[in-house]
Design a protein around this motif. Structure first.
Motif, PDB file in Angstrom:
ATOM      1  N   LEU A  68       0.824  -1.200   0.000  1.00  0.00           N
ATOM      2  CA  LEU A  68       0.000   0.000   0.000  1.00  0.00           C
ATOM      3  C   LEU A  68       0.857   1.248   0.000  1.00  0.00           C
ATOM      4  O   LEU A  68       0.565   2.216  -0.700  1.00  0.00           O
ATOM      5  CB  LEU A  68      -0.913  -0.007   1.226  1.00  0.00           C
ATOM      6  CG  LEU A  68      -2.089  -0.950   1.111  1.00  0.00           C
ATOM      7  CD1 LEU A  68      -2.764  -1.124   2.445  1.00  0.00           C
ATOM      8  CD2 LEU A  68      -3.084  -0.395   0.103  1.00  0.00           C
ATOM      9  N   ARG A  69       1.933   1.173   0.750  1.00  0.00           N
ATOM     10  CA  ARG A  69       2.828   2.327   0.786  1.00  0.00           C
ATOM     11  C   ARG A  69       3.380   2.601  -0.589  1.00  0.00           C
ATOM     12  O   ARG A  69       3.442   3.740  -1.033  1.00  0.00           O
ATOM     13  CB  ARG A  69       3.981   2.038   1.719  1.00  0.00           C
ATOM     14  CG  ARG A  69       3.628   2.236   3.127  1.00  0.00           C
ATOM     15  CD  ARG A  69       4.690   3.082   3.804  1.00  0.00           C
ATOM     16  NE  ARG A  69       4.331   3.155   5.197  1.00  0.00           N
ATOM     17  CZ  ARG A  69       4.725   2.240   6.070  1.00  0.00           C
ATOM     18  NH1 ARG A  69       5.508   1.255   5.697  1.00  0.00           N
ATOM     19  NH2 ARG A  69       4.357   2.330   7.313  1.00  0.00           N
TER      20      ARG A  69
ATOM     21  N   ARG B  36       2.155   1.790  -3.408  1.00  0.00           N
ATOM     22  CA  ARG B  36       1.134   2.321  -4.302  1.00  0.00           C
ATOM     23  C   ARG B  36       0.867   3.777  -3.997  1.00  0.00           C
ATOM     24  O   ARG B  36       0.733   4.615  -4.890  1.00  0.00           O
ATOM     25  CB  ARG B  36      -0.144   1.510  -4.170  1.00  0.00           C
ATOM     26  CG  ARG B  36      -0.085   0.234  -4.975  1.00  0.00           C
ATOM     27  CD  ARG B  36      -1.263  -0.663  -4.670  1.00  0.00           C
ATOM     28  NE  ARG B  36      -2.537  -0.002  -4.947  1.00  0.00           N
ATOM     29  CZ  ARG B  36      -3.700  -0.464  -4.512  1.00  0.00           C
ATOM     30  NH1 ARG B  36      -3.728  -1.547  -3.790  1.00  0.00           N
ATOM     31  NH2 ARG B  36      -4.818   0.163  -4.801  1.00  0.00           N
ATOM     32  N   LEU B  37       0.815   4.041  -2.725  1.00  0.00           N
ATOM     33  CA  LEU B  37       0.583   5.411  -2.307  1.00  0.00           C
ATOM     34  C   LEU B  37       1.687   6.305  -2.828  1.00  0.00           C
ATOM     35  O   LEU B  37       1.449   7.388  -3.365  1.00  0.00           O
ATOM     36  CB  LEU B  37       0.550   5.456  -0.777  1.00  0.00           C
ATOM     37  CG  LEU B  37      -0.097   6.643  -0.117  1.00  0.00           C
ATOM     38  CD1 LEU B  37      -1.498   6.805  -0.644  1.00  0.00           C
ATOM     39  CD2 LEU B  37      -0.122   6.429   1.372  1.00  0.00           C
TER      40      LEU B  37
ATOM     41  N   ALA C 157       1.365   6.734  -6.444  1.00  0.00           N
ATOM     42  CA  ALA C 157       0.288   7.686  -6.733  1.00  0.00           C
ATOM     43  C   ALA C 157       0.760   9.109  -6.470  1.00  0.00           C
ATOM     44  O   ALA C 157       0.461  10.031  -7.234  1.00  0.00           O
ATOM     45  CB  ALA C 157      -0.928   7.359  -5.870  1.00  0.00           C
TER      46      ALA C 157
END
Lengths: 796, 748
Positions: free
Chosen positions: A697-698, A700-701, A704
């Motif tokens: 998630l990190r 991806r974050l 992004a």
């Protein structure tokens, strides 16, 4: 009862045809190295082979049966699963695969036939075709192989014979041939000598490591003395010893005679509160003490402090015999006795466990160590651990104290350094205690295993405060049973340097070098194998297993950098003059006394007028169970105390809080294996999964974020930097980021270097808070490299 | 809310409330209270009987045997101690606060024993203790294993006497059910009872619930609606399910006994039944009648599936209710220790004394029996009928355990509550008698922690397979505590019939609606929602959508039991060889030498078959939503340390224990959620921050292994000795002292 050392096996020469076979195979294996999928070590030859064998997997491995081929070489019993991928020829040799067991760690071979079981020894003959082969190992593993109906009967019989004939646990020569089989070949020697040591690992065999330790702990008034460089002063002591600054080497020389085996009080650690921990052998009473001597002796004993507490370990702790007996009983309880098939009934299990007294010994050690840790915490003291020989319980207690009080010792590197410092270098009788050669039965006592169990207890109580895991302790436990490592093969440092003829004259110190593995002189006996240190984990374990050595989540509490040494935490109130002498107390059985015989020279000497018959009752206003209280006080959480001091990791020692090391002792127990579902074994799965998810998630974050900033055309570089910091800040999930601490302890920050590549990322995220610190001035390359990598990956 | 309430609550009398205290007394206490202005926050309906102060409560968790002064009160709900000191409002302690009673409160029904301290002698106070003498110290042992020391020495003699007698009277004397606090509480809280927000617990109070349950398990039995007004039998629930072939006539024959009640259906079609067994007397007319009836019932059961049934008389192989009580009272003594020294004393022999109590062994036996039943259902596909005299004690334990092992639904929070509702509450477990909350002398024999035993077994299962259970260890502990809080209807009655009659009787005074007691499942009565979060196991592996329901991957060999029904149903033990395995209890062996001798040759084979079954199960990959079998080996059964050690500060691991891992998991989960949220937001907004993470980065060092029940809290003392001892030793001028022989100082 299963008494490892007591069983006697008939010794028998390797039969001639087997030698032939060895030759044949070794010829064969030159040509096609892995014909059967077994990747041999250089020089290793296959003695026997059985196809279509199934191996019973333990609960940790997932349970069930694994089909494959069973080999017996003259180094190990190897099992190659059917569908394992082709071994990579260029990879570094690994001594033992995941399913292998070294011959030297086998203790019993049992063949199970259709109707009966038989203990197979070198000269026993089988009257039936074994259906099952059970190998009992010294490290409490039990391996079970099942022969299929399709396995050629001869193969099943032959391999059983081959194993029974080659493992020969009792013959000294067989250990040598075993070692030669593993490490004796030219290729292997070359490989070992070319291994690059882990530069972060402190072996404490050079002055720099000791200096580093002094600096780390802030013990500025101590120095490293090289007076024992040629082992002339004390044969069992290391080359380098730490003594007070103010004592000159020439003065020091005279003191050796006053101690048993010349083991003078030596510094081993400084508590962040300023107390010093020393260890010594007992004083020699029968030597006349000259006045000058006394001054030096006192200086050594007191170090930089006014008070000194002697902790006598000889009388209260378990003796070697006790420990050995307890361990034997524990083995019997956990493994059961296959031949008698007598198991302890379930409803008697707990009391039988109690009767082994193993847990009592553990508690005793932990208690003593906790007491000492609390004592050190009081500050401005010199605590001396005293034991007649200074080579057994002193090692256990002093290292436990450091594990409890020093967060650094709870990292993998720190722990290894600790063992080097407190066990290997000071000359714990590893060889005699392990009794590999079966020639020192009376000396045998698994003190090191006792220590590992103590650490495990600490770990089990507070798993989040260790960087290493139970798997790591288990790996260390198993390696200690393998007579291949220089760490465990010698009784003292002198012996260790002897076989390769590396005497101090030809010795040139190279900083942080892997001296054990330095290329030997060409003049050396080529048959002498080169023993690696046990810390070279890559030699023994696959990357998958090594990845589990460190926790995905550590550092719940901040690693206190008070221990870094750069903070001057030890304000010296009054430097003791040489003339003022302090007071000495004896801590024994939970109370203090100051008996007169404590420092023998004070009785007869009458020097300096400071001698006083100083034994008296303390003004004990409270009827206390003093140390318990002190411990409790230490146990209280940080918030209760006024100022934040490093919090000791003190164990709870009541009956319900001490447990048995299941993963180690019970993994072999057949009945326990049968009755626990493999997947129910506690593992780190959920943690790992979550950790991975967080990282994904990190990422991806971050991606992004990058995309977003790109879209905005807003200084992409700057954004990256910020992000990087943010990501790093976010890694301090469970530790309060203390930016005020400028310098990260170098060893800690270098941890990723140890971790395998693939695990590096994870370790980076969850491992050390020190790593991600924005201030990387002092942190060496690995972490900065990692964060760079991260940054670049973000950019791309 | 409560100062006003207490004012009105202290008024003497609701007609339904039987007060043992004269109004004068109450007025007096009220006056005293207002004078001192110290009273706990009273619950609705709670009345103060008496109070006294100053009382010294010695705190065990302190380094020094320090105490807190305060007032001791006795109300119709609890014995309460109100400290003079300002309450510490640490956030952490507030988090898991029970709304009904605080840490210094003891619900009257939670009192286990009271000891009086007479000049250093400890004496057990029994009811009927009406002497004029009163002790200088009261020691109260609670059923949740807390221990309180109150010193009466500082109170006025009159007060001390009164409070002592009051406490003894209200805690220990027999009383009627109407005095139980639930009555007055139920009345008062009548109006704000609508917010039953989480009704996911199936109460099994209606016909639909049962029909639904049968449909869920695909059972094919008959639902009996005849007993809605308890006309068939007062011992049976209002609605229950029997095999299809049981006739109306059979039901009424023996007053609810001897009827196989359906518990659960296995997916293969076979089912588990329980039955209150008929007394098997010697040769007489009725015994013949019984036999034929039982035969008929067995036939009916057998026809449910494959014409096979196995019967199991639980009292044969499991400990009796008295054994359970005895063992537990021995067991709990290890945790009710007055002071640290006691603890260190017992500590040396910890394991053997633990073993000596036999409690763990009883747990093992129950689990083992449940595994046997599971084996019959799963492997042999026979119907199983478990019997017991009452059919509501060990039958409940075994049948609920079996269902828990089989059915993943019961391993969710709601499912577990439904299971307890089905098997225990509606199933007619005699909670009131087993807990003996009314302190009736004639019921002392029947007191036994059967329900606790069940929770213990569940805990063992849960320890072995954490991801399979949606509820946490904390939940089980809280549930075990709640049994002794006399507020909940769940644990207050002996059977549904009992409850119905009581609530009908309560209706009589012409009230608006029947008294409604809260059930324990309404957790908001006790805890706020944040505390309830701790009931959920963060490790629970929720079944994902694509997961297939547990399938019989290996089709069991379809071996039909061809033997004639009549021969298969014999009670003779030889017919169920391999079913009864455990005959370890030596006492029973002696009692039944004759019967046992016949099995002596077969226990090995029985064990082997169970083992085989276990191994076969083990081969399959573990499915957390499938069948679970507990491991019963010596080392694997463990002490429920959270329940038993939570109040013992000596045994708490500060900053450690498994709770730290749990906490981390929860934190990680929260972070995952946080990050996900961030990512979603990221899609719209460009900037993000990590504040959420930082805020949560609390150190778990604050926790201890007894979390959440006790918290390490700020205590105002300094570390004592030996630091100080050493200091003083050092600082004093040695020269002033006489020379003495070296002597050990301190203790140990």
């Amino acid at each position: 009862m299963l008494m490892g050392s007591k069983t006697t096996f008939k010794v028998r020469q390797i039969v001639p045809d087997m030698k032939e076979k060895m030759l044949n195979y070794s010829m064969l294996h030159r040509k096609c190295r892995d014909k059967f999928g077994l990747r041999c070590l250089p020089g290793e030859c296959v003695l026997q082979r059985a196809v279509l064998v199934r191996k019973k997997l333990s609960a940790v491995e997932g349970g069930g049966w694994l089909a494959g081929t069973l080999f017996c070489t003259h180094f190990r019993v190897a099992f190659v699963p059917q569908d394992s991928e082709k071994p990579d020829d260029n990879a570094d040799p690994v001594l033992l695969g995941d399913h292998d067991v070294a011959l030297a760690s086998i203790e019993k071979v049992v063949a199970v036939g259709p109707s009966r079981t038989k203990l197979v020894t070198a000269n026993s003959s089988l009257k039936f075709t074994p259906e099952e082969l059970v190998l009992y190992c010294r490290d409490l593993r039990v391996l079970c192989f099942l022969f299929d109906r399709l396995t050629p009967e001869t193969q099943a019989v032959e391999i059983t014979y081959a194993i029974a004939k080659t493992y020969q646990p009792l013959k000294p020569g067989s250990i040598l041939s075993f070692q030669n089989a593993a490490l004796g070949s030219v290729e292997m020697r070359q490989f070992l000598s070319n291994r690059t040591p882990d530069s972060q690992m402190k072996l404490f065999d050079c002055e720099a490591d000791w200096d580093g330790e002094l600096e780390r702990t802030g013990a500025t008034d101590w120095r490293v003395s090289t007076i024992n460089d040629r082992f002339e002063m004390a044969t069992s002591l290391p080359r380098f010893n730490v003594v007070p600054q103010k004592v000159l080497d020439t003065e020091l020389k005279k003191t050796f005679a006053h101690f048993n085996e010349g083991r003078i009080p030596r510094w081993c650690w400084r508590h962040p509160c300023g107390s010093d921990l020393l260890r010594t052998a007992s004083f020699q009473n029968n030597i006349y003490h000259e006045k000058d001597d006394i001054r030096n002796l006192e200086a050594i004993v007191f170090g930089s402090h006014q008070q000194c507490v002697v902790v006598e370990l000889g009388e209260e702790m378990a003796t070697l015999v006790d420990v050995q007996l307890a361990h034997t009983r524990l083995r019997a309880l956990c493994l059961g006795d296959i031949s008698a098939s007598a198991y302890v009934p379930d409803d008697r299990w707990l009391s039988t466990l109690e009767n082994t007294r193993w847990l009592d010994h553990i508690r005793c050690c932990l208690k003593k160590a906790a007491e000492v840790a609390c004592l050190l915490r009081a500050g401005q003291l010199t605590v001396i651990l005293q034991e007649p020989e200074d080579r057994d319980m002193n090692c256990v207690v002093s290292s436990l104290v450091q594990v409890m009080s020093d967060p650094y010792c709870r990292t993998v590197l720190g722990f290894q350094g600790l063992i080097q410092k407190e066990w290997v270098m000071v000359g714990h009788h590893f060889l005699s205690r392990a009794n590999y050669y079966r020639d020192s039965d009376k000396e045998e006592a698994p003190l090191f295993l006792l220590f590992l169990d103590c650490v495990w207890q600490l770990w089990a109580q507070c798993p989040t405060r260790f960087q290493f895991t139970g798997d790591y302790l288990l790996a260390l436990h198993d390696s200690a049973h393998l007579p291949l490592f220089s760490t465990f093969l010698f009784n003292c440092q002198r012996d260790r340097s002897r076989p390769s003829q590396r005497l101090p004259q030809s010795y040139t110190p190279v900083n942080g070098c892997w001296r054990e593995a330095t290329p030997p002189d060409s003049t050396q006996d080529p048959l002498d194998p080169l023993f690696p240190a046990v810390w070279d984990w890559a030699l023994q374990y696959s990357p998958q297993r090594r990845a589990q050595f460190s926790q995905p989540l550590t550092n719940s509490g901040p690693v206190h950098s008070v221990l870094n040494g750069n903070l001057n935490t030890t304000p010296h109130y009054h430097k003791p003059n040489d003339s003022t002498l302090g007071s000495v107390f004896l801590l024994s059985r939970g109370s203090f006394t100051s008996p007169s015989h404590l420092l023998p020279w004070r009785i007869g000497g009458g020097s300096g007028g400071s001698y006083r018959k100083s034994h008296r009752r303390a003004p004990s206003s409270e009827s206390l169970s003093g140390l318990e209280r002190l411990q409790k006080a230490c146990l209280l959480p940080e918030s209760c105390r006024g100022h934040s001091e490093p919090q000791e990791l003190l164990p709870q020692l009541l009956g319900p809080c001490v447990g048995i090391w299941r993963e180690c002792y019970l993994r072999g127990a057949l009945q326990a294996q049968a009755y626990s579902h493999p997947a129910s074994v506690p593992s780190h799965h959920p943690l790992d999964r979550l950790a991975q998810e967080v990282q994904q998630l990190r990422d991806r974050l971050a991606a992004a974020a990058v995309a977003g900033s790109r879209a905005k055309k807003q200084e992409p570089h700057r954004a990256n930097v910020n992000l990087n910091q943010n990501a790093n800040g976010g890694t301090f999930l469970f530790s309060a980021p203390r930016v005020s601490v400028a310098r990260a302890p170098p060893p800690t920050s270098a941890l990723p270097a140890l971790a395998p590549r693939d695990a590096g990322k994870r370790t980076f995220l969850f491992g050390q808070s020190q790593d991600g610190r924005p201030d990387l001035r002092y942190a060496p390359m690995p972490s900065s490299r990692l964060s760079k990598k991260k940054g670049s990956s973000l950019a791309s | 809310m409560l100062s006003t309430l207490s004012g009105s609550g202290a008024k003497p009398a609701k007609p339904s409330f039987v007060s043992y205290v004269t109004p004068e007394e109450i007025n007096q206490t009220e006056r005293e209270c207002s004078r001192k202005e110290k009273h706990p926050d009273l619950l609705p309906g709670e009345v103060i009987f008496c109070s006294a102060g100053p009382i010294l409560k010695s705190t065990k968790d302190d380094l020094f045997q320090r105490g807190v002064y305060g007032t001791l009160l006795c109300t119709n709900f609890r014995v309460s101690f109100v400290s003079d000191e300002a309450p510490s409002d640490e956030e952490a302690t507030q988090l898991f606060k029970n709304k009904l009673y605080g840490e210094n409160d003891i619900p009257l029904t939670c009192v286990d024993h009271i000891y009086g301290g007479f000049d250093d002698k400890k004496k057990l106070i029994v009811s009927g203790f009406v002497k004029n003498k009163y002790p200088s110290k009261i020691i109260v042992c609670c059923r949740d294993l807390r221990l309180f020391h109150f010193s009466l020495a500082y109170a006025k003699e009159e007060d001390a006497k009164k409070i002592f007698q009051g406490i003894v009277y209200h805690c220990l004397e027999p009383k009627s059910l109407k005095c139980v606090f639930a009555y007055s509480y139920g009345e008062k809280t009548l109006l704000n009872k609508e917010n039953q927000t989480k009704p996911k617990t199936v109460m099994f109070a209606t016909l639909e619930d049962w029909a639904q349950e049968m449909k869920r398990t695909k059972g094919n039995c008959k639902l009996v609606p005849n007993n809605a007004d308890f006309s068939v039998s007062a011992k049976l629930p209002q609605y229950f399910i029997v095999p299809t072939h049981v006739t109306e006539e059979d039901l009424t024959k023996f007053d609810g006994k001897g009827i196989p009640i359906w518990c659960w259906s296995h997916h293969s079609g076979c089912a588990l039944f329980k039955m209150a067994s008929l007394p098997l007397m010697q040769e007489d007319a009725s015994s013949q009648l019984y036999k034929s009836h039982v035969e008929g019932m067995l036939n009916a059961v057998a026809q449910t599936h494959l014409y096979s049934v196995k019967t199991e008389e639980l009292s044969d192989s499991l400990p009796t209710v008295q054994d359970i009580q005895q063992s537990y009272s021995k067991f709990k003594q290890f945790f009710l220790l007055d002071n640290t020294n006691d603890f260190w004393m017992t500590d040396v022999k910890w394991f053997s004394s633990l073993e000596g109590s036999g409690w763990l062994d009883i747990i093992r036996q129950c689990l083992a029996k449940a595994v046997e039943v599971v084996e019959c259902l799963e492997k042999e596909n026979t119907n199983v009928l478990i019997m017991e005299e009452e059919g509501s004690d060990l039958c409940c334990v075994i049948s609920s355990l079996v269902q828990l092992m089989f059915d993943p639904y019961y391993r969710t929070l709601g499912g577990f509550q439904s299971l307890i509702q089905k098997e225990w509450v509606v199933g007619g477990h005699r909670f009131l008698d087993r807990c003996n909350h009314l302190r009736q002398k004639d019921k002392e024999q029947s007191q036994a922690p059967v329900f606790l035993l069940f929770l213990e077994c569940v805990w063992q299962l849960q320890q072995q397979y954490p991801p399979a259970f949606q509820f946490s260890e904390t939940y089980l502990t809280v549930l075990s505590d709640s049994v002794d809080v006399s507020v909940f209807s769940t644990f207050l009655f002996n059977s549904p019939h009992h409850m119905a009659t009581i609530s009908k009787a309560a209706l009589e005074p012409g009230q608006r609606s029947p008294v409604s007691w809260p059930t324990v499942w309404d957790w908001s009565v006790q805890f706020d929602s944040r505390a309830q979060d701790l009931f959920i196991n963060p490790l629970y592996a929720e079944r994902s959508r694509q997961d297939k329901p547990p399938r019989k991957t290996h089709r069991p060999k379809h071996q039909r039991h061809q033997s004639l029904p009549s021969s298969a149903f014999k009670f003779s033990p030889s017919a169920k060889k391999g079913f009864l395995k455990d005959e370890t209890d030596s006492l029973k062996k002696m009692l039944r030498v004759k019967r046992l001798s016949r099995w002596m040759n077969s226990p090995d084979s029985a064990q082997a078959s169970t083992r085989e079954f276990f191994v076969a199960w083990q081969r399959r990959p573990l499915d957390y939503h499938g069948l679970l079998l507990p491991c019963l080996e010596g080392p694997t059964l463990r002490l429920w340390s959270q329940r038993y050690l939570r109040w013992i500060p000596e045994a708490q691991i500060f900053g450690g224990g498994s709770i730290t891992i749990m906490k981390k998991l929860a934190d990680l989960l929260a972070e995952v959620q946080d990050l996900r949220g961030n990512l979603d937001r990221r899609a719209c907004r460009a900037d993000f921050n990590h504040q959420g993470v930082v805020a949560r980065a609390k150190s778990s060092i604050q926790l201890s292994s007894a979390f959440p029940f006790t918290m390490p809290r700020g205590r105002s003392f300094k570390p004592a000795i030996p630091t100080r001892q050493l200091r003083s030793l050092i600082m004093d001028d040695l020269a002033d002292q006489d020379d003495e022989e070296p002597e050990n100082l301190g203790v140990v």
